[in-house]
Design a protein around this motif. Structure first.
Motif, PDB file in Angstrom:
ATOM      1  N   GLU A   1      17.585  13.560  46.963  1.00  0.00           N
ATOM      2  CA  GLU A   1      16.931  14.617  47.753  1.00  0.00           C
ATOM      3  C   GLU A   1      16.155  15.573  46.860  1.00  0.00           C
ATOM      4  OE1 GLU A   1      19.747  16.581  50.199  1.00  0.00           O
ATOM      5  OE2 GLU A   1      19.959  14.907  51.596  1.00  0.00           O
ATOM      6  N   ASN A   2      16.634  15.758  45.632  1.00  0.00           N
ATOM      7  CA  ASN A   2      15.951  16.682  44.708  1.00  0.00           C
ATOM      8  C   ASN A   2      15.033  15.935  43.756  1.00  0.00           C
ATOM      9  OD1 ASN A   2      17.959  15.387  43.328  1.00  0.00           O
ATOM     10  ND2 ASN A   2      18.564  17.174  42.105  1.00  0.00           N
ATOM     11  N   ALA A   3      14.367  14.886  44.256  1.00  0.00           N
ATOM     12  CA  ALA A   3      13.453  14.110  43.420  1.00  0.00           C
ATOM     13  C   ALA A   3      12.373  15.007  42.834  1.00  0.00           C
ATOM     14  CB  ALA A   3      12.820  12.991  44.238  1.00  0.00           C
ATOM     15  N   SER A   4      11.915  14.654  41.642  1.00  0.00           N
ATOM     16  CA  SER A   4      10.924  15.478  40.948  1.00  0.00           C
ATOM     17  C   SER A   4       9.570  15.481  41.643  1.00  0.00           C
ATOM     18  CB  SER A   4      10.757  14.971  39.510  1.00  0.00           C
ATOM     19  OG  SER A   4      11.962  15.096  38.792  1.00  0.00           O
ATOM     20  N   HIS A   5       9.229  14.360  42.283  1.00  0.00           N
ATOM     21  CA  HIS A   5       7.924  14.250  42.921  1.00  0.00           C
ATOM     22  C   HIS A   5       8.063  13.616  44.294  1.00  0.00           C
ATOM     23  CE1 HIS A   5       5.856  15.344  39.193  1.00  0.00           C
ATOM     24  NE2 HIS A   5       6.655  14.484  38.561  1.00  0.00           N
ATOM     25  N   LYS A   6       7.075  13.886  45.121  1.00  0.00           N
ATOM     26  CA  LYS A   6       7.051  13.334  46.476  1.00  0.00           C
ATOM     27  C   LYS A   6       5.773  12.535  46.662  1.00  0.00           C
ATOM     28  CE  LYS A   6       8.212  16.017  49.830  1.00  0.00           C
ATOM     29  NZ  LYS A   6       8.155  17.107  50.859  1.00  0.00           N
ATOM     30  N   LEU A   7       5.920  11.238  47.000  1.00  0.00           N
ATOM     31  CA  LEU A   7       4.766  10.379  47.258  1.00  0.00           C
ATOM     32  C   LEU A   7       4.637  10.170  48.757  1.00  0.00           C
ATOM     33  CD1 LEU A   7       2.525   8.566  45.996  1.00  0.00           C
ATOM     34  CD2 LEU A   7       4.123   6.667  46.220  1.00  0.00           C
ATOM     35  N   GLU A   8       3.460  10.462  49.289  1.00  0.00           N
ATOM     36  CA  GLU A   8       3.211  10.306  50.716  1.00  0.00           C
ATOM     37  C   GLU A   8       2.096   9.292  50.912  1.00  0.00           C
ATOM     38  OE1 GLU A   8       4.307  14.795  52.214  1.00  0.00           O
ATOM     39  OE2 GLU A   8       2.308  14.400  51.435  1.00  0.00           O
TER      40      GLU A   8
ATOM     41  N   VAL B   1       6.444  -2.216  37.180  1.00  0.00           N
ATOM     42  CA  VAL B   1       5.553  -1.182  37.716  1.00  0.00           C
ATOM     43  C   VAL B   1       6.242  -0.403  38.828  1.00  0.00           C
ATOM     44  CG1 VAL B   1       3.427  -0.804  39.024  1.00  0.00           C
ATOM     45  CG2 VAL B   1       3.422  -2.357  37.067  1.00  0.00           C
ATOM     46  N   LEU B   2       6.939  -1.107  39.726  1.00  0.00           N
ATOM     47  CA  LEU B   2       7.621  -0.431  40.837  1.00  0.00           C
ATOM     48  C   LEU B   2       8.740   0.470  40.319  1.00  0.00           C
ATOM     49  CD1 LEU B   2       7.780  -3.407  43.354  1.00  0.00           C
ATOM     50  CD2 LEU B   2       6.265  -1.425  43.464  1.00  0.00           C
TER      51      LEU B   2
ATOM     52  N   SER C   1       6.450   6.730  31.347  1.00  0.00           N
ATOM     53  CA  SER C   1       6.614   5.674  30.349  1.00  0.00           C
ATOM     54  C   SER C   1       5.677   5.925  29.179  1.00  0.00           C
ATOM     55  CB  SER C   1       6.323   4.303  30.971  1.00  0.00           C
ATOM     56  OG  SER C   1       7.231   4.050  32.020  1.00  0.00           O
ATOM     57  N   LYS C   2       6.181   5.670  27.978  1.00  0.00           N
ATOM     58  CA  LYS C   2       5.388   5.879  26.773  1.00  0.00           C
ATOM     59  C   LYS C   2       4.983   4.544  26.186  1.00  0.00           C
ATOM     60  CE  LYS C   2       7.734  10.212  25.608  1.00  0.00           C
ATOM     61  NZ  LYS C   2       8.535  10.923  24.592  1.00  0.00           N
TER      62      LYS C   2
ATOM     63  N   PHE D   1       9.424   7.855  37.864  1.00  0.00           N
ATOM     64  CA  PHE D   1       8.551   9.028  37.849  1.00  0.00           C
ATOM     65  C   PHE D   1       8.835   9.927  39.043  1.00  0.00           C
ATOM     66  CE2 PHE D   1       4.525  10.966  39.290  1.00  0.00           C
ATOM     67  CZ  PHE D   1       4.317  11.826  38.217  1.00  0.00           C
ATOM     68  N   LEU D   2       8.994   9.323  40.224  1.00  0.00           N
ATOM     69  CA  LEU D   2       9.262  10.117  41.422  1.00  0.00           C
ATOM     70  C   LEU D   2      10.631  10.784  41.358  1.00  0.00           C
ATOM     71  CD1 LEU D   2       7.888   7.710  44.191  1.00  0.00           C
ATOM     72  CD2 LEU D   2       6.759   9.718  43.225  1.00  0.00           C
ATOM     73  N   ALA D   3      11.642  10.043  40.886  1.00  0.00           N
ATOM     74  CA  ALA D   3      13.002  10.564  40.898  1.00  0.00           C
ATOM     75  C   ALA D   3      13.247  11.591  39.804  1.00  0.00           C
ATOM     76  CB  ALA D   3      14.000   9.410  40.768  1.00  0.00           C
TER      77      ALA D   3
END
Length: 479
Positions: A268-275, A93-94, A107-108, A100-102
């Motif tokens: 640094e150019n990750a697709s998503h940002k989790l806060e 899961v982690l 996942s399918k 997903f973030l990077a």
């Protein structure tokens, strides 16, 4: 224990008898049974002692299943975070979140996710007359708008623009926890860390081996075939570890800790940002900030998960003297592919470990109830090591010792000592504290003054369920 002069006492209103309602687990129309009370206010110490006797809150309603009568017995479960090691499914899961973030990868297929608990405990879902539904059920998109409005108004009060800053420097893990002194949301806290060299690395693949190491291994195998008896001596004399022995542990060979997995470096150019943000929320628990407690203090908190500026989940937790207690989770179903229930539980276990560094007695993570008779609720037993609470003597028993008993019977006494009793039981009910017409007095005095014979059965039942310590500290409201 703080004095009443410094801290308001708990004030509760007990509901006599036992409530029967439809079970949210097995769907029995009237099989679920519990005792309950309304908490007008409650100290964190009192609630800690209550959950250690099988109680649990849902909003301001605090209830205790009648374990030997209810259709689906609910056993209080706690995890021991200091010894916790994530399982393969937890790591999956982690890593799924990291990918997903990077890279934006989703996942399918069936990823064997553990189920997420509902936004409220279904065991009390039918008792709407006693539960503040607005405190439990809400539309997450509406909640997102409300939180954004609160955040913006808080920034205006401070004279700042509500526009989010995008710092280039990424925050280290030790800066994640913030002191919370008000009900306003804190600034977003990035979970990203310094970027890892070689972006785009596949986290699911093992690290590459050096050619030199491969050549040495081949040489060992060749010598073993030629001279099995002397192979070990030859390589030990050369200072090389024998291939049949595990090499000495070094940092690269150590399994990653929970913190390593949660705060894995992202490009640094990750697709998503989790806060991740945290702030105080409304609850019956009185907020406390003792000098030797956690920086955020004790009480109830919302933990918000923001993805690219959009709130996708809110976890409600209680920070108590000895534990972090998970209450419930709101989540956006559009992001269920991220297994937010499992991810948030792992984050909360990691958070408990961080609080323990400052407050050593705070060392447990309470996951609510474990229901062995309900297959969908047995997943909590996978967070090891963990313990279940004996419903008769209120001592903690390792879950491994309980599972075989539960296979034979829904209701079990886990304490195998037949002589053991409830050490915290009510022994002197006349010392129970009553709150009547703005006056506080012992129950022994109250019943003599008011000839309260009709109330005695309910008061004694309350004293038995909450135990002597809470009965003497909490104020039982009497009309």
């Amino acid at each position: 224990m703080a004095s009443w002069a410094a801290l308001s006492p708990s004030i509760v209103e007990y509901f006599e008898g036992e409530d029967s309602y439809r079970c949210g687990y097995c769907k029995n129309e009237s099989g679920s049974r519990s005792n309950g009370m309304w908490a007008h206010s409650m100290t964190v110490q009192d609630y800690q002692d209550l959950i250690d006797r099988g109680w649990r809150r849902s909003g301001k309603y605090v209830y205790k299943p009648v374990m030997n009568q209810t259709c689906c017995p609910q056993y209080t479960i706690r995890c021991r975070p200091l010894q916790f090691q994530p399982s393969k499914s937890h790591k999956k899961v982690l890593k799924k979140m990291l990918k997903f973030l990077a890279k934006g990868e989703i996942s399918k297929g069936n990823c064997e996710d553990e189920p997420m608990e509902p936004t409220m405990d279904e065991s009390v879902a039918g008792d709407f007359a006693l539960i503040n539904k607005l405190d439990i059920q809400c539309d997450l998109k509406t909640l997102s708008d409300d939180l954004k409005e609160t955040f913006e108004s808080g920034e205006k009060k401070k004279g700042k623009s509500p526009k989010k800053e995008e710092p280039k420097e990424l925050i280290q893990s030790q800066q994640i926890e913030e002191k919370l002194g008000s009900g306003e949301p804190s600034h977003p806290v990035k979970v990203h860390m310094a970027p890892k060299p070689g972006k785009g690395a596949d986290l699911s693949k093992p690290p590459c081996r050096k050619a030199k190491e491969i050549r040495k291994e081949r040489k060992r195998l060749k010598l073993m075939q030629q001279n099995p008896a002397g192979e070990l001596e030859g390589f030990q004399a050369q200072g090389e570890p024998p291939s049949l022995f595990r090499p000495k542990a070094n940092k690269s060979n150590q399994p990653k800790s929970l913190e390593d997995l949660i705060f894995e470096s992202l490009p640094e150019n990750a697709s998503h940002k989790l806060e991740f943000t945290r702030f105080l929320c409304s609850s019956p628990l009185e907020a406390e900030n003792p000098p030797h407690g956690p920086d955020c203090g004790y009480g109830s908190f919302h933990q918000q998960y923001w993805l690219d500026g959009r709130i996708i989940a809110v976890g409600v937790i209680d920070i108590l003297p000895y534990c972090v207690s998970s209450v419930y989770l709101y989540y956006d179903p559009d992001y269920s592919f991220l297994s937010l229930g499992v991810y948030s539980a792992l984050r909360e276990i990691g958070f408990t470990r961080q609080l323990h560094q400052k407050t050593s007695q705070l060392s447990y993570y309470y996951m609510g109830f474990y229901i062995h008779s309900c297959p969908k609720m047995k997943y909590k037993g996978q967070y090891r090591p963990s313990d279940l609470l004996c419903p008769e003597t209120y001592v903690w028993v390792p879950i491994e010792q309980c599972l075989s008993l539960l296979e034979n019977s829904k209701y079990c006494r886990f304490n195998q000592d037949p002589e053991a009793v409830d050490e915290g039981r009510s022994k002197e009910p006349d010392r129970l504290q009553v709150f009547h017409k703005k006056a506080i007095l012992p129950y022994g005095v109250y019943k003599r003054q008011h000839k309260a014979a009709a109330e005695e059965a309910a008061v004694l039942q309350y004293a038995r369920l909450v135990g002597q310590a809470c009965a003497e500290r909490m104020l039982l409201l009497r009309n």
